[in-house]
Design an enzyme around this catalytic site. Structure first.
Site, PDB file in Angstrom:
ATOM      1  N   LYS A 216     -12.054   5.520 -18.279  1.00 10.74           N
ATOM      2  CA  LYS A 216     -11.967   4.070 -18.490  1.00 10.74           C
ATOM      3  C   LYS A 216     -12.987   3.587 -19.512  1.00 10.74           C
ATOM      4  O   LYS A 216     -12.696   2.710 -20.324  1.00 10.74           O
ATOM      5  CB  LYS A 216     -12.172   3.310 -17.172  1.00 10.74           C
ATOM      6  CG  LYS A 216     -10.955   3.324 -16.276  1.00 10.74           C
ATOM      7  CD  LYS A 216     -11.051   2.251 -15.215  1.00 10.74           C
ATOM      8  CE  LYS A 216      -9.915   2.362 -14.225  1.00 10.74           C
ATOM      9  NZ  LYS A 216     -10.059   1.465 -13.076  1.00 10.74           N
TER      10      LYS A 216
ATOM     11  N   LYS B  68      -0.234  10.933 -15.144  1.00 12.57           N
ATOM     12  CA  LYS B  68      -0.114  10.275 -13.845  1.00 12.57           C
ATOM     13  C   LYS B  68       0.514   8.886 -14.019  1.00 12.57           C
ATOM     14  O   LYS B  68       0.181   8.189 -14.965  1.00 12.57           O
ATOM     15  CB  LYS B  68      -1.533  10.126 -13.272  1.00 12.57           C
ATOM     16  CG  LYS B  68      -1.617   9.578 -11.878  1.00 12.57           C
ATOM     17  CD  LYS B  68      -3.058   9.199 -11.531  1.00 12.57           C
ATOM     18  CE  LYS B  68      -3.449   7.888 -12.162  1.00 12.57           C
ATOM     19  NZ  LYS B  68      -4.700   7.313 -11.671  1.00 12.57           N
TER      20      LYS B  68
ATOM     21  N   LYS C 129      -0.501   1.783 -13.079  1.00 11.72           N
ATOM     22  CA  LYS C 129      -0.223   0.384 -13.390  1.00 11.72           C
ATOM     23  C   LYS C 129      -0.762   0.009 -14.764  1.00 11.72           C
ATOM     24  O   LYS C 129      -0.299  -0.927 -15.387  1.00 11.72           O
ATOM     25  CB  LYS C 129      -0.886  -0.520 -12.334  1.00 11.72           C
ATOM     26  CG  LYS C 129      -0.213  -0.471 -10.982  1.00 11.72           C
ATOM     27  CD  LYS C 129      -0.989  -1.267  -9.933  1.00 11.72           C
ATOM     28  CE  LYS C 129      -2.167  -0.505  -9.397  1.00 11.72           C
ATOM     29  NZ  LYS C 129      -2.746  -1.026  -8.152  1.00 11.72           N
TER      30      LYS C 129
HETATM   31  P1  TYM Z   1      -5.760   2.539  -6.873  1.00 15.28           P
HETATM   32  O1  TYM Z   1      -5.645   1.082  -6.637  1.00 15.28           O
HETATM   33  O2  TYM Z   1      -5.812   3.046  -8.264  1.00 15.28           O
HETATM   34  O3  TYM Z   1      -4.567   3.310  -6.156  1.00 15.28           O
HETATM   35  C1  TYM Z   1      -4.261   3.107  -4.789  1.00 15.28           C
HETATM   36  C2  TYM Z   1      -3.812   4.408  -4.134  1.00 15.28           C
HETATM   37  O4  TYM Z   1      -2.655   4.944  -4.790  1.00 15.28           O
HETATM   38  C3  TYM Z   1      -2.886   6.290  -5.180  1.00 15.28           C
HETATM   39  N1  TYM Z   1      -2.179   6.543  -6.447  1.00 15.28           N
HETATM   40  C4  TYM Z   1      -1.308   7.539  -6.634  1.00 15.28           C
HETATM   41  N2  TYM Z   1      -0.855   8.507  -5.814  1.00 15.28           N
HETATM   42  C5  TYM Z   1       0.065   9.365  -6.318  1.00 15.28           C
HETATM   43  N3  TYM Z   1       0.523   9.302  -7.590  1.00 15.28           N
HETATM   44  C6  TYM Z   1       0.107   8.353  -8.447  1.00 15.28           C
HETATM   45  N4  TYM Z   1       0.580   8.294  -9.681  1.00 15.28           N
HETATM   46  C7  TYM Z   1      -0.858   7.404  -7.979  1.00 15.28           C
HETATM   47  N5  TYM Z   1      -1.478   6.341  -8.543  1.00 15.28           N
HETATM   48  C8  TYM Z   1      -2.288   5.834  -7.598  1.00 15.28           C
HETATM   49  C9  TYM Z   1      -4.394   6.379  -5.360  1.00 15.28           C
HETATM   50  O5  TYM Z   1      -4.850   7.709  -5.279  1.00 15.28           O
HETATM   51  C10 TYM Z   1      -4.885   5.516  -4.219  1.00 15.28           C
HETATM   52  O6  TYM Z   1      -4.907   6.235  -3.014  1.00 15.28           O
HETATM   53  N6  TYM Z   1     -10.585   3.468  -6.044  1.00 15.28           N
HETATM   54  C11 TYM Z   1      -9.319   3.269  -5.384  1.00 15.28           C
HETATM   55  C12 TYM Z   1      -9.308   2.123  -4.394  1.00 15.28           C
HETATM   56  C13 TYM Z   1     -10.379   2.192  -3.359  1.00 15.28           C
HETATM   57  C14 TYM Z   1     -10.383   3.045  -2.218  1.00 15.28           C
HETATM   58  C15 TYM Z   1     -11.582   2.733  -1.515  1.00 15.28           C
HETATM   59  C16 TYM Z   1      -9.505   4.019  -1.748  1.00 15.28           C
HETATM   60  C17 TYM Z   1     -11.501   1.442  -3.291  1.00 15.28           C
HETATM   61  N7  TYM Z   1     -12.236   1.748  -2.187  1.00 15.28           N
HETATM   62  C18 TYM Z   1     -11.919   3.409  -0.340  1.00 15.28           C
HETATM   63  C19 TYM Z   1      -9.853   4.695  -0.552  1.00 15.28           C
HETATM   64  C20 TYM Z   1     -11.042   4.385   0.124  1.00 15.28           C
HETATM   65  C21 TYM Z   1      -8.270   2.961  -6.446  1.00 15.28           C
HETATM   66  O7  TYM Z   1      -8.565   2.507  -7.508  1.00 15.28           O
HETATM   67  O8  TYM Z   1      -7.006   3.133  -6.042  1.00 15.28           O
END
Ligand code: TYM
Length: 334
Positions: free
Chosen positions: A114, A197, A200
């Site tokens: 990022k 991957k 969004k």
């Molecule tokens: P975020 O918002 O990017 O994504 C949310 C969840 O979706 C999963 N994910 C995917 N899984 C499979 N294939 C994909 N292409 C894909 N894109 C996204 C992510 O792995 C995630 O589980 N940092 C985290 C949010 C967060 C969090 C936490 C998660 C903040 N605090 C504590 C767990 C525990 C994030 O940005 O997820």
């Protein structure tokens, strides 16, 4: 008997979640609610580590929460709330930042990606400390299980290291969490660029399937997904990334084995296969989308549910925070 704790969250960084979020995380969440005392959070404090429009952020936060519920997270059973409504997240993040190494934080690949995208001057300090806030999220609730997609594995590893470091420096305080990551479905790829991957924040939206999009637009994206010239519906991640990704999605949504789907489409072309997948996705998305939009018609009620859940989350979080302050040696207010 008390159930083990589970914590997970998603960023409200778009108007809709995409199918990777749904398959990689939400489907797991839904299935784990019975066995865990689960906390599911809309992580708005994480979202503001990159620029957000204030009015849109509020709307996206509600939309994200509505999609959790529409996909089967039950706010009467699990605790579903908005991160910024529980100040203990930010408070614990500060404490944890004081035991996190600068180099350690700098090695996080998501930060490196990022910050490269935004440039050194545009990348915020918040983006750098993002994984520390994520560690605070998880440790506040003494979570044993953290169901996430593959891309969050490194952040959960950091969380484990910080928990162990804190425990050895200040005495047993935190449960050391375990990431729960499903095999193939932990990484869903972009339909137009099946070696990247699905995300969004992808530059082109043509290969990203959104839960709340118009269902015809989603159907078209599926029919236009990149495949290959072999014409055989067969799983081979290295040689056939496009078809393999579609097979993974098909299997995840139907609960079927990939081999049984291969058999079904043996001797038939990609057109038939894509139509089959399109129908599976439409059938899965339609009720979720309808329910989410219905919930969004009454934002006051949604806000009320979120506030009540934040209250519940605060109680649990404050207990951990009080112990942490005590251990670290902060003077108690009389
Ligand atoms: P975020 O918002 O990017 O994504 C949310 C969840 O979706 C999963 N994910 C995917 N899984 C499979 N294939 C994909 N292409 C894909 N894109 C996204 C992510 O792995 C995630 O589980 N940092 C985290 C949010 C967060 C969090 C936490 C998660 C903040 N605090 C504590 C767990 C525990 C994030 O940005 O997820």
């Amino acid at each position: 008997m008390t159930k083990p704790r589970l914590f997970s969250g998603m960023q409200p960084s778009a108007d809709s979640l995409q199918i990777g979020n749904y398959i990689g995380a939400l489907m797991q969440w839904r299935g784990m609610q019975d066995d865990y005392d689960a906390f599911f959070t809309v992580v708005d404090l994480h979202a503001i580590t990159v620029p957000q429009d204030p009015a849109q952020l509020r709307e996206k936060t509600r939309r994200t929460a509505a999609q959790y519920i529409a996909a089967g997270v039950e706010p009467s059973r699990s605790t579903l709330y908005v991160q910024s409504q529980v100040p203990a997240h930010a408070e614990l993040a500060w404490i944890l930042s004081t035991i996190t190494g600068f180099g350690e934080a700098g090695r996080m690949t998501q930060f490196k990606d990022k910050s490269q995208r935004y440039g050194a001057d545009q990348a915020s300090v918040g983006l750098f400390t993002y994984p520390v806030l994520m560690a605070a999220d998880i440790l506040l609730f003494q979570a044993e299980a953290v169901p996430v997609g593959d891309d969050q594995k490194q952040h959960v590893e950091l969380t484990r290291n910080l928990a162990e470091r804190f425990n050895s420096r200040f005495g047993e305080t935190f449960v050391v969490p375990t990431p729960v990551i499903q095999g193939e479905t932990a990484r869903i790829y972009d339909l137009q660029d099946p070696t990247s991957k699905m995300s969004k924040s992808a530059e082109s939206q043509a290969g990203v399937l959104y839960l709340l999009d118009d269902i015809n637009a989603t159907a078209k994206k599926v029919m236009r997904a990149v495949t290959d010239s072999e014409g055989v519906v067969r799983y081979d991640r290295a040689e056939k990334p496009g078809v393999s990704n579609l097979l993974t999605i098909y299997a995840a949504l139907t609960g079927r084995e990939i081999s049984s789907i291969e058999d079904e489409y043996a001797g038939r072309g990609y057109g038939d296969f894509k139509k089959g997948l399109r129908d599976v996705i439409v059938a899965e998305f339609e009720p979720v989308r309808a329910r989410a939009l219905e919930l969004l018609e009454d934002p006051a009620e949604l806000d009320r549910v979120l506030s009540a859940n934040a209250e519940r989350a605060s109680e649990a979080a404050e207990q951990t925070l009080a112990t942490v302050y005590e251990r670290v040696g902060l003077l108690r207010r009389g």
